[in-house]
Design an enzyme around this catalytic site. Structure first.
Site, PDB file in Angstrom:
ATOM      1  N   CYS A 386      89.095 105.792 -27.256  1.00 54.27           N
ATOM      2  CA  CYS A 386      89.703 106.506 -26.132  1.00 54.27           C
ATOM      3  C   CYS A 386      89.875 107.995 -26.445  1.00 54.27           C
ATOM      4  CB  CYS A 386      90.993 105.836 -25.708  1.00 54.27           C
ATOM      5  SG  CYS A 386      91.316 106.127 -23.968  1.00 54.27           S
ATOM      6  N   HIS A 521      89.477 100.473 -24.844  1.00 55.01           N
ATOM      7  CA  HIS A 521      90.321 100.000 -25.952  1.00 55.01           C
ATOM      8  C   HIS A 521      89.862  98.609 -26.378  1.00 55.01           C
ATOM      9  CE1 HIS A 521      93.469 103.110 -26.042  1.00 55.01           C
ATOM     10  NE2 HIS A 521      93.189 103.247 -24.762  1.00 55.01           N
ATOM     11  N   GLU A 523      90.302  97.106 -29.012  1.00 53.98           N
ATOM     12  CA  GLU A 523      91.279  96.382 -29.847  1.00 53.98           C
ATOM     13  C   GLU A 523      92.037  95.325 -29.057  1.00 53.98           C
ATOM     14  OE1 GLU A 523      91.489  99.507 -28.859  1.00 53.98           O
ATOM     15  OE2 GLU A 523      93.539 100.282 -28.710  1.00 53.98           O
TER      16      GLU A 523
HETATM   17  N1  GLN Z   1      95.085 111.004 -23.361  1.00 54.75           N
HETATM   18  C1  GLN Z   1      93.767 110.577 -23.052  1.00 54.75           C
HETATM   19  C2  GLN Z   1      93.580 110.311 -21.567  1.00 54.75           C
HETATM   20  O1  GLN Z   1      94.537 110.112 -20.865  1.00 54.75           O
HETATM   21  C3  GLN Z   1      93.376 109.357 -23.855  1.00 54.75           C
HETATM   22  C4  GLN Z   1      94.234 108.173 -23.565  1.00 54.75           C
HETATM   23  C5  GLN Z   1      94.145 107.122 -24.628  1.00 54.75           C
HETATM   24  O2  GLN Z   1      93.720 107.392 -25.744  1.00 54.75           O
HETATM   25  N2  GLN Z   1      94.552 105.927 -24.312  1.00 54.75           N
HETATM   26  O3  GLN Z   1      92.483 110.282 -21.076  1.00 54.75           O
END
Ligand code: GLN
Length: 543
Positions: A386, A521, A523
């Site tokens: 992410c 994600h 995970e």
């Molecule tokens: N802050 C980033 C976004 O909002 C990544 C979010 C995250 O890593 N879950 O796009």
């Protein structure tokens, strides 16, 4: 069989592992062939934990349907492989939101709204919803007995015990027996107090699960049983475990699932035998992976919430699963990106893989980008998640394509915003729209999205598929529409794209043995018995 209800409460102190207990009970009932569902009721007033810092309640877990929920749902899914959904997660905020909407509509015309019955009825409806399809509904009540916010929840389970009958409901209370070193004694008084508190609200625990670092003698069990009005065989030890995956079998050996079955009058030798076999096949086999791996690797996780391990719960689990898949023990070297590193290379000298996880805002970003550069230049296996992918894109733009001003709108309004706010996108064919100034709660790109994988890419080999579904939670995206030409000057290959081809979902580097980053994600989807392919292959590369 008509479904039965198991309520799990916690007393004495928080952080006793009620979530793992609920998940383990679910797994043990599954081993006996029963179908289960696990719900969590969190007494806090937020609608969901999505707007909270991970330092408050640990990581925000994301379900397939996009519900942002407590991290305990991660344990439920990992231990039992069930898929949780928004209808499994309740908070006080959600109840009041619903009740107040009804009040405005006029559903309660003529009456005043009270905690009992209006709030408690909503809690009861939530618990009962979906019971037709399963044998056991396990409900974990968040917080600790005695919390003001928790009172309506205890009242609701008290009423349900009357409504459904004792034979169809049970309460398992998790407490703590502190060990006093000078006296060389385990103390039962806090447990007595917390059970009294529960009893004063009309709830009698049927099983008391006692967290303890020392063995619990039968004398202590007898004492707790007498003073807490519970059968001695229903005072069950929950000893500290070296690894959470050892817990289901520990509970089984301590007699927990047997006593649950006795309570519901479904205990018999045949199911006992079946449970034994199934627990052996799954949980006892996993013990080898936990205890006796033949290989070892050290992985650096460069993040900003590292002071609380719960903040990266699913990530740490997925890394461990990657180890299980490779017969390897993995040590995580937690690197605090908020520290000032004049030279991060020195800090990362002894690791064989680098992972930059998800995160929010600009703090710690410089150290993360430095770590990514180090991984890229030195061909160290890298996995970005992410924010980790967004930073990997920025790093290549800055240091390979030479665009020093490359950045994300999350950090700056100026510069080349290669990562930008996306005000609309397609979610399963439906257009979703957002504005930068809109509400922060429940407004990210959340939950399952399909992604198309580029044939012949490294991730194609890893996934062994050309379409994959992963869970998302982010507000910003790679702006490929505007910056395709800059990306051409790097070695980035966007090997996974959204189904409509507009949003990069996965990237890899053409000139690196293992440099993979994903906007999703992964995970959240990793399981001890089915490690996620990205984590398994990352660990393999590190080894
Ligand atoms: N802050 C980033 C976004 O909002 C990544 C979010 C995250 O890593 N879950 O796009």
């Amino acid at each position: 069989m008509l479904s039965s209800f198991i309520f799990i409460t916690g007393g004495t102190i928080s952080s006793l592992g009620k979530g793992v207990a609920a998940a383990s009970i679910g797994a043990l009932l599954q081993a006996r062939g029963y179908s289960i569902r696990i719900k969590k009721l969190d007494p806090y007033i937020n609608i969901d934990p999505g707007t909270m810092s991970p330092y408050k309640h640990g990581e925000v877990f994301v379900m397939g349907d996009g519900c942002e929920a407590d991290l305990d749902f991660g344990h439920y899914e990992r231990f039992t492989d069930i898929k949780c959904s928004a209808s499994d997660s309740l908070t006080t905020g959600k109840i009041y939101e619903k009740v107040l909407a009804k009040e405005r509509r006029g559903d309660y015309l003529g009456s005043d709204i009270q905690v009992i019955p209006h709030i408690t009825d909503e809690i009861k409806d939530f618990i009962l919803n979906g019971r037709e399809d399963i044998d056991f509904m396990i409900c974990e009540i968040g917080g600790t007995v005695g919390d003001i916010e928790g009172l309506p929840y205890i009242e609701a389970i008290r009423q349900l015990t009357i409504d459904l009958g004792k034979a169809k409901t049970m309460c398992i209370h998790l407490t703590y027996l502190p060990y006093i070193r000078v006296a060389e004694e385990l103390k039962t008084k806090p447990t007595q107090h917390s059970v009294r508190q529960l009893q004063s609200m009309g709830v009698q625990p049927d099983i008391i699960l006692c967290r303890s670092e020392k063995n619990i003698t039968s004398d202590i069990k007898t004492k707790i049983s007498r003073l807490c009005n519970t059968k001695p065989e229903n005072v069950i030890a929950a000893l500290d475990a070296e690894n959470i995956y050892l817990i289901p079998n520990m509970y089984h050996l301590a007699g927990l699932d047997r006593q649950i079955c006795r309570h519901f009058a479904i205990f018999n030798e045949k199911s006992e035998e079946q449970a034994e076999k199934e627990i052996h096949r799954k949980w006892v086999s996993l013990e080898h992976a936990v205890h006796a791996p033949s290989k070892f690797a050290k992985i650096a996780v460069v993040g900003k919430y590292i002071k609380l391990k719960d903040a990266y719960m699913s990530l740490a689990q997925a890394i461990a699963h990657g180890g299980f898949a490779n017969d390897a023990k993995i040590e995580i070297d937690w690197v605090d990106a908020k520290e000032n590193f004049p030279n991060i290379e020195n800090r990362l000298q002894n690791v064989s893989g680098i992972l930059v996880p998800g995160g929010f805002d600009s703090s710690g970003v410089d150290a993360k980008i430095a770590a990514i550069k180090f991984a890229r230049e030195n061909k160290i296996p890298f996995l970005g998640i992410c924010l980790g992918m967004q930073l990997a894109v920025i790093e290549s733009c800055r240091n390979v394509a030479g665009i020093a001003a490359a950045t994300s709108r999350e950090f700056s309004e100026e510069g080349e915003l290669v990562i930008d706010f996306m005000d609309s996108w397609y979610a399963n064919g439906i257009l979703e729209c957002r504005t930068m100034s809109g509400n922060k709660g429940n407004s990210m790109r959340l939950g399952n999205y399909l992604c198309r994988i580029d044939p012949g890419s490294l991730v194609h080999k890893i996934y062994g598929a050309t379409e994959v579904t992963e869970r998302h939670r982010h507000r910003f995206e790679v702006n490929i529409k505007k910056y395709a030409e800059i990306f051409e000057k790097t070695t980035i290959r966007f090997s996974g794209m959204s189904m409509d081809g507009t949003l990069p979902e996965i990237m890899e580097l053409r000139d690196h043995p293992f440099f993979v980053a994903t906007q999703a994600h992964p995970e959240f989807r990793s399981r001890p018995f089915a490690p996620h392919p990205l984590f398994a292959s990352f660990i393999e590369a590190a080894l």
